[in-house]
Design an enzyme around this catalytic site. Structure first.
Site, PDB file in Angstrom:
ATOM      1  N   GLU A 273       0.770  -1.254   0.053  1.00 11.05           N
ATOM      2  CA  GLU A 273      -0.040  -0.104   0.102  1.00 11.05           C
ATOM      3  C   GLU A 273       0.863   1.409   0.086  1.00 11.05           C
ATOM      4  O   GLU A 273       0.439   2.263  -0.605  1.00 11.05           O
ATOM      5  CB  GLU A 273      -1.034  -0.048   1.131  1.00 11.05           C
ATOM      6  N   HIS A 294       7.820 -27.229  -1.592  1.00 12.71           N
ATOM      7  CA  HIS A 294       6.930 -28.216  -2.563  1.00 12.71           C
ATOM      8  C   HIS A 294       5.840 -27.829  -3.253  1.00 12.71           C
ATOM      9  O   HIS A 294       5.147 -28.524  -3.924  1.00 12.71           O
ATOM     10  CB  HIS A 294       6.483 -29.204  -1.262  1.00 12.71           C
ATOM     11  N   LYS A 408     -14.322  -0.363  -3.831  1.00 12.55           N
ATOM     12  CA  LYS A 408     -15.350  -0.055  -2.948  1.00 12.55           C
ATOM     13  C   LYS A 408     -16.550   0.736  -3.989  1.00 12.55           C
ATOM     14  O   LYS A 408     -17.535   0.347  -3.714  1.00 12.55           O
ATOM     15  CB  LYS A 408     -14.723   0.901  -1.789  1.00 12.55           C
TER      16      LYS A 408
HETATM   17  O1  PA5 Z   1      -3.496   0.993   5.773  1.00 14.69           O
HETATM   18  C1  PA5 Z   1      -4.813   1.525   5.787  1.00 14.69           C
HETATM   19  O2  PA5 Z   1      -5.203   2.513   5.905  1.00 14.69           O
HETATM   20  C2  PA5 Z   1      -5.877   0.347   5.294  1.00 14.69           C
HETATM   21  O3  PA5 Z   1      -5.494  -0.924   5.039  1.00 14.69           O
HETATM   22  C3  PA5 Z   1      -6.907   0.374   6.532  1.00 14.69           C
HETATM   23  O4  PA5 Z   1      -6.397  -0.096   7.818  1.00 14.69           O
HETATM   24  C4  PA5 Z   1      -8.335  -0.314   6.378  1.00 14.69           C
HETATM   25  O5  PA5 Z   1      -8.763  -0.163   5.180  1.00 14.69           O
HETATM   26  C5  PA5 Z   1      -9.233  -0.533   7.457  1.00 14.69           C
HETATM   27  O6  PA5 Z   1      -9.705   0.906   7.672  1.00 14.69           O
HETATM   28  P1  PA5 Z   1     -10.422   1.228   8.783  1.00 14.69           P
HETATM   29  O7  PA5 Z   1      -9.600   1.191  10.025  1.00 14.69           O
HETATM   30  O8  PA5 Z   1     -10.823   2.546   8.620  1.00 14.69           O
HETATM   31  O9  PA5 Z   1     -11.742   0.414   8.994  1.00 14.69           O
END
Ligand code: PA5
Length: 420
Positions: A273, A294, A408
């Site tokens: 990310e 394996h 989303k």
């Molecule tokens: O790194 C990030 O910001 C995302 O992976 C969030 O942690 C994930 O989408 C969960 O978001 P939230 O804590 O707002 O539910």
């Protein structure tokens, strides 16, 4: 101690090493000066929060859950679950009474968990920074109703919310229901939040030692933020960046210990990310050895040469098993009799590393002295600093994730969400 051994890559790319290392040092300076891209999201550099009142409250509730012997059901996705899952799985293994849900939309998993909870007492820790994420939101709605049926008014005492201080549906619900709650700081993104209450409440409720975690964080930051030859973050980033510039766009995190499976998952989110944007970034992949030798071993040995490999190795085990002798020796394994299983694993690692290098895969190694809270924390902190440096070297903002929204929007449109 956490040690990064990158001799092979340093030697392979020796002509360019110093130049890349200097770029990494410059990026580290930007991070320390807190004036690079995304600098309003650098709160993780000051974690864990040392304010005694916060920490005492956290420890108190974690202790209450731990002592009760009840299940703790953690609801969260991405950065809101991977850090605590990584620690708890590494320290205690698979079948722990800390359960994780809300990180997918599987009716099978949720149905079976509800069946299991019929017979058990449980707490819920619902974790969402935004308080509006669909997967944990839907899961919490179902579990909340289930808890209210089972415990009546006492359900509110068994639900602990970890969310934004002011914003989001979860904060509003927390206010209305009077749940006990913790705050995720504004300036800490999800994937950097393991040392906030997001990660710490489940980790401490599982029985982990906060003093060790604090020690690991202090020493991890000290090493990773000091500009010298031994800085593990600079070593790691320089080596992986050299591989990337040579067309090795996939990094395989190869763990020799299956208990580190979720540490690799956490690392994948952190690096994926943070770096994967604007058409750039190393693709973070992971395997568990020797299991995956394996299944994926053939590809790594012999497939497209666009990979490099980072081994995760534990040097000393607190628990071990001795291989017994057998009079008949039908399986012809007596040559291993009297050896520890960890010794065999070490040889498997050395043999695999050599084989993959011979197959043209650049390798480096991350050594854990021991697998405990201190070393896990230290490595997490080193990785966090490393990914910030690496993002700056790529010229991207390592602290945002604009691409995550696209799926989303499609899902909401298909589900008929009002206004989409
Ligand atoms: O790194 C990030 O910001 C995302 O992976 C969030 O942690 C994930 O989408 C969960 O978001 P939230 O804590 O707002 O539910």
């Amino acid at each position: 101690m956490i040690q990064i051994v990158d001799k092979y890559i340093k030697e392979r790319y020796k002509d360019n090493y110093q130049q890349v290392r200097d770029e990494a040092r410059l990026a580290l300076k930007t991070l320390i000066a807190r004036n690079g891209k995304g600098n309003d999201f650098l709160g993780w550099l000051d974690l864990p929060d040392q304010t005694p009142a916060h920490l005492d409250h956290l420890k108190e509730i974690a202790e209450e859950i731990h002592r009760s012997g009840d299940f703790l059901v953690c609801i969260g996705i991405g950065g809101s679950y991977l850090g605590s899952k990584a620690f708890i799985h590494a320290l205690y293994g698979e079948n722990h009474r800390i359960k994780f849900i809300g990180h997918h939309l599987s009716p099978l998993e949720l149905h079976d968990l509800l069946d299991e909870l019929e017979e058990k007492d449980f707490y819920i820790n619902v974790i969402s920074k935004s308080g509006t994420t669909t997967e944990p939101g839907v899961t919490f709605r179902i579990l909340r109703e289930f808890a209210e049926k089972k415990y009546g008014d006492n359900a509110n005492r068994r639900i602990i919310a970890t969310t934004d201080a002011k914003k989001g549906a979860l904060r509003e619900l927390t206010r209305q229901k009077g749940y006990r709650s913790f705050i995720i700081p504004d300036n800490v993104g999800g994937r950097f939040s393991v040392l906030t209450p997001v990660g710490l409440l489940p980790i401490l409720a599982a029985g982990a030692d906060m003093d060790q975690i604090t020690r690991g964080a202090v020493s991890g930051f000290k090493f990773a933020l000091t500009d010298n030859e031994d800085n593990p973050a600079l070593n790691y980033v320089s080596s992986r960046n050299l591989c990337y510039r040579d067309g090795k766009a996939i990094e395989i995190m190869a763990s020799m210990e299956p208990r580190l499976h979720y540490l690799s998952e956490w690392w994948k989110q952190l690096f994926g990310e943070s770096e994967g944007k604007e058409g750039k970034g190393i693709f973070p992949a992971s395997v568990d050895f020797t299991t995956d030798l394996h299944s994926m071993g053939q590809w790594i040995q012999d497939g497209v040469r666009n990979i490099f490999e980072t081994f995760l190795v534990i040097d000393h085990y607190q628990k071990d098993v001795i291989i017994p002798a057998d009079d008949a020796d039908l399986d012809k394994l007596n040559y291993l009799a009297g050896k520890k299983l960890s010794e065999v694993n070490q040889k498997a690692y050395k043999g695999t590393k050599q084989a993959h290098e011979d197959g043209g895969v650049p390798t480096m190694v991350i050594h854990f002295d021991y697998l405990d809270e201190e070393h896990l924390t230290k490595l997490c902190v080193i990785f966090e600093v490393a990914v910030a440096i690496s993002g700056y070297m790529l010229g991207v903002n390592p602290f945002d994730q604009p691409g995550v929204e696209t799926y989303k929007k499609n899902m909401f449109a298909l589900l008929g969400k009002p206004g989409v």
